[in-house]
Motif scaffolding. Structure first.
Motif, PDB file in Angstrom:
ATOM      1  N   LYS A  75       0.835  -1.200   0.000  1.00  0.00           N
ATOM      2  CA  LYS A  75       0.000   0.000   0.000  1.00  0.00           C
ATOM      3  C   LYS A  75       0.867   1.246   0.000  1.00  0.00           C
ATOM      4  N   ARG A  76       0.404   2.249  -0.699  1.00  0.00           N
ATOM      5  CA  ARG A  76       1.129   3.522  -0.739  1.00  0.00           C
ATOM      6  C   ARG A  76       0.875   4.313   0.531  1.00  0.00           C
ATOM      7  N   GLY A  77       1.873   5.125   0.899  1.00  0.00           N
ATOM      8  CA  GLY A  77       1.726   6.011   2.032  1.00  0.00           C
ATOM      9  C   GLY A  77       2.485   5.549   3.267  1.00  0.00           C
ATOM     10  N   PRO A  78       2.570   6.466   4.240  1.00  0.00           N
ATOM     11  CA  PRO A  78       1.973   7.806   4.188  1.00  0.00           C
ATOM     12  C   PRO A  78       2.763   8.747   3.286  1.00  0.00           C
ATOM     13  N   ALA A  79       2.078   9.779   2.788  1.00  0.00           N
ATOM     14  CA  ALA A  79       2.765  10.826   2.037  1.00  0.00           C
ATOM     15  C   ALA A  79       3.464  11.739   3.029  1.00  0.00           C
ATOM     16  N   PRO A  80       4.687  12.144   2.748  1.00  0.00           N
ATOM     17  CA  PRO A  80       5.374  13.077   3.646  1.00  0.00           C
ATOM     18  C   PRO A  80       4.701  14.444   3.662  1.00  0.00           C
ATOM     19  N   ALA A  81       5.102  15.266   4.614  1.00  0.00           N
ATOM     20  CA  ALA A  81       4.513  16.602   4.744  1.00  0.00           C
ATOM     21  C   ALA A  81       4.950  17.531   3.620  1.00  0.00           C
ATOM     22  N   HIS A  82       6.123  17.283   3.044  1.00  0.00           N
ATOM     23  CA  HIS A  82       6.592  18.080   1.915  1.00  0.00           C
ATOM     24  C   HIS A  82       7.327  17.149   0.957  1.00  0.00           C
TER      25      HIS A  82
END
Length: 305
Positions: A161-168
């Motif tokens: 699964k993808r993620g988590p996306a970073p904050a930047h």
């Protein structure tokens, strides 16, 4: 290669020494207090006298508020890329977007193998780094539908699964010296992070090494100017000049500004654990370099990135 117009970055390169336990943390806090942009730590997981770098980065993130953080560079053969991607994204989210990802293909193979890592040839290590970047970017890419799948020779990722996306948008900065790895940096990475003491011909090496990065970028259809060029530096503050980065802060400023304007280097990271040197670098060298470079950019009309 000339000035790329990037924002200038000034940082410290701190030894993650275990004894005394909080010394590296204190130098990181000092780096933030005196106004540096970045604090970095070398990563040698097989070195018993060093803290684990990722644990140290996490702890420093909790003790600071503004300064950016990176390994310099993380030992990829001992840090599984899917796990590293999620660790980096999590720390970036927890720290408010302050993490960058400096990584290397590996160097000390006896020690790496002794810690359970797989011994690779130089060519294999470059291929493995290429695959690892695909894994890391896939984990971070939460906008693409479907699971992450990388069917590599060194890293196989299926139905992840993808993620988590970073904050930047975390920068992937590669420590590279040889032509093939430099071309990979241009093709796949966001930044280049070598050390001045390891350049075969000192600053003069930057011309040819930058060319390899540019070639890799162009062959991949990328703008070479999009790749940040950083440099770990070492020197000595003295009353009289005695060579490159051996002299007064004003001399350092002129020399570093010249490296920016002539070679496109926009990040300078001071190697060493001397609090006095860190303070002088932040208080006297960094502002002077910014002023010299800004004045030249105004004169030349260099586009700011």
């Amino acid at each position: 290669m000339t000035d790329l117009g990037h924002n200038l970055i000034f940082g410290s390169f701190v030894t993650p020494a275990v004894s005394p336990p909080h010394h590296a943390v204190e130098l990181a806090e000092l780096s933030e207090r005196v106004g540096l942009d970045l604090v970095t730590f070398q990563d040698h997981p097989y070195q018993a006298t060093y803290h684990d770098t990722w644990t140290l980065l996490s702890y420093v993130a909790s003790r600071t508020q503004r300064i950016r953080l990176s390994g310099n560079v993380l030992n990829l053969p001992l840090r599984q890329p899917a796990v590293l991607a999620r660790a980096a994204a999590s720390l970036d989210l927890l720290s408010g977007g302050r993490v960058e990802l400096g990584i290397g293909a590996g160097r000390f193979w006896d020690a790496i193998e002794g810690m359970g890592g797989r011994r690779l040839t130089p060519g294999q290590s470059i291929d493995a780094l290429d695959e690892a970047i695909s894994v890391i970017r896939g984990i971070w890419d939460t906008e693409t539908r479907g699971d992450v799948r990388v069917e590599g020779s060194y890293y196989q990722v299926e139905e992840v699964k993808r993620g988590p996306a970073p904050a930047h948008d975390i920068g992937i900065w590669v420590g590279a010296y040889k032509p093939r790895l430099l071309r990979l940096t241009g093709r796949r990475a966001d930044g280049w992070l070598p050390s001045l003491p390891y350049l075969p011909d000192g600053v003069d090496s930057l011309t040819e090494m930058n060319k390899h990065i540019d070639d890799g970028a162009q062959h991949a259809g990328r703008d070479p100017a999009a790749i940040t060029r950083l440099l770990n530096i070492t020197g000595q503050f003295t009353d009289t000049g005695a060579g490159l980065l051996v002299g007064a802060p004003a001399q350092w400023a002129q020399e570093l500004a010249g490296i920016t304007l002539d070679h496109g280097i926009s990040g300078f990271i001071l190697i060493g654990d001397d609090p006095y040197a860190i303070e002088v670098f932040a208080a006297e060298v960094a502002p002077a370099v910014r002023e010299i470079v800004a004045a030249e950019r105004r004169t030349s009309g260099t586009a700011h990135r």
